[in-house]
Design a protein around this motif. Sequence first.
Motif, short mmCIF file in Angstrom:
data_model
loop_
_atom_site.label_atom_id
_atom_site.label_comp_id
_atom_site.label_asym_id
_atom_site.label_seq_id
_atom_site.Cartn_x
_atom_site.Cartn_y
_atom_site.Cartn_z
N CYS A 183 1.69 6.01 -9.55
CA CYS A 183 0.54 6.54 -8.79
C CYS A 183 -0.18 7.57 -9.66
N LEU A 184 -1.48 7.67 -9.47
CA LEU A 184 -2.28 8.48 -10.38
C LEU A 184 -2.00 9.97 -10.26
N TYR A 185 -1.73 10.41 -9.05
CA TYR A 185 -1.36 11.82 -8.92
C TYR A 185 -0.44 12.00 -7.72
N ILE A 186 0.33 13.10 -7.77
CA ILE A 186 1.24 13.42 -6.65
C ILE A 186 0.57 14.52 -5.84
N HIS A 224 0.23 -9.97 -6.68
CA HIS A 224 -0.17 -8.62 -6.24
C HIS A 224 -0.60 -7.78 -7.44
N PHE A 225 -1.54 -8.30 -8.24
CA PHE A 225 -1.86 -7.63 -9.51
C PHE A 225 -2.38 -6.21 -9.35
N GLU A 226 -3.04 -5.92 -8.18
CA GLU A 226 -3.58 -4.56 -8.05
C GLU A 226 -2.50 -3.51 -7.83
N GLU A 277 0.83 -1.21 0.00
CA GLU A 277 0.00 0.00 0.00
C GLU A 277 0.86 1.25 0.00
N LYS A 278 1.94 1.20 0.78
CA LYS A 278 2.79 2.38 0.88
C LYS A 278 3.66 2.57 -0.36
N LEU A 316 13.54 -5.49 -2.42
CA LEU A 316 12.31 -6.20 -2.03
C LEU A 316 11.27 -6.15 -3.14
N VAL A 317 11.18 -4.99 -3.79
CA VAL A 317 10.21 -4.84 -4.88
C VAL A 317 10.53 -5.82 -6.01
N HIS A 318 11.81 -6.03 -6.26
CA HIS A 318 12.23 -6.98 -7.32
C HIS A 318 11.66 -8.38 -7.10
N GLU A 319 11.41 -8.73 -5.84
CA GLU A 319 10.92 -10.07 -5.52
C GLU A 319 9.41 -10.23 -5.74
N LEU A 320 8.70 -9.11 -5.94
CA LEU A 320 7.23 -9.17 -5.98
C LEU A 320 6.74 -9.63 -7.35
N SER A 321 5.73 -10.49 -7.32
CA SER A 321 5.21 -10.98 -8.61
C SER A 321 3.82 -10.40 -8.89
#
Length: 272
Positions: free
Chosen positions: A187-190, A174-176, A47-48, A165-170
Amino acid sequence: MTNGNQKKLWHGNEAVKFASQVIEELEGINQLQVAEWIEYDNVPLLEKCAKPHKKTLLHDYIDFIYYAHYDYLLDKHFPMIVINSLIELLEFYQVDYTAIGKFEHRGCEDDDLESDEHDEAEEYARELFRFFLEKIGDLIIDDIFTILFANKIFLFEFNRQLMELVHELSKAEHFEYLKKDGVIKRCLYIPQWLKRGVFMRDKGRCQICGTDLTKLLHLDNKENYDHIIPLENGGTNDPVNFQLTCESCNKSKGDRSMTFNSLATRFWEVES
Ligand SMILES: [Zn+2]
């Protein structure tokens, strides 16, 4: 009630001391680097990574290190160190702690106490620590964040460890959150608060070429909020992965380049 004129106190010593401890932990002094933290702690990592939150991943990491420090002192039976430090901070931030009672041996060292006094001190220290975290824990974490957020070398390393850690995510799992394996969706907006904070920290200058983007000197320079570690490389949308760049550096940087400088404005060299 708060208003714009309210004094904002900042305990610089506590913040600097812990900022340097967090730097050492990130370097691995006690095996509490990002990977271990995520393993031990309960962090909503995806989420973060997906969307900027005011309580950033760096806040969460500082929180973990700060808690671990005092918890270690309590476990090793040094309650007076804890009591004396926390009371000094509570008084500095003008927090009334009389609700949990005064401790008569305040100011003593651990070696000065008899064994029954020591047991009493341990009990008081744990209660004080809980009270302290509830009342001003977030404030102290934010004070430490203020220092580390200005330290680009630290931020780069923090983001680099997150990247692993992000490299390990599939994507299948975690498709969303993921665009593809190991790549977080843009992200859609800053949010405006993030832009303002990054602009202030980077003192209105492109962090790659140094161009002034304040519009005080040039009106034609447009500001960009750029990922320090690009998403394509495993970067995140957490606020600590953003920096200010000019349009032309942003365009020429490309999706896979990890470029950052650590620019300094030295006080006595500010031109009038
Ligand atoms: Zn530039």
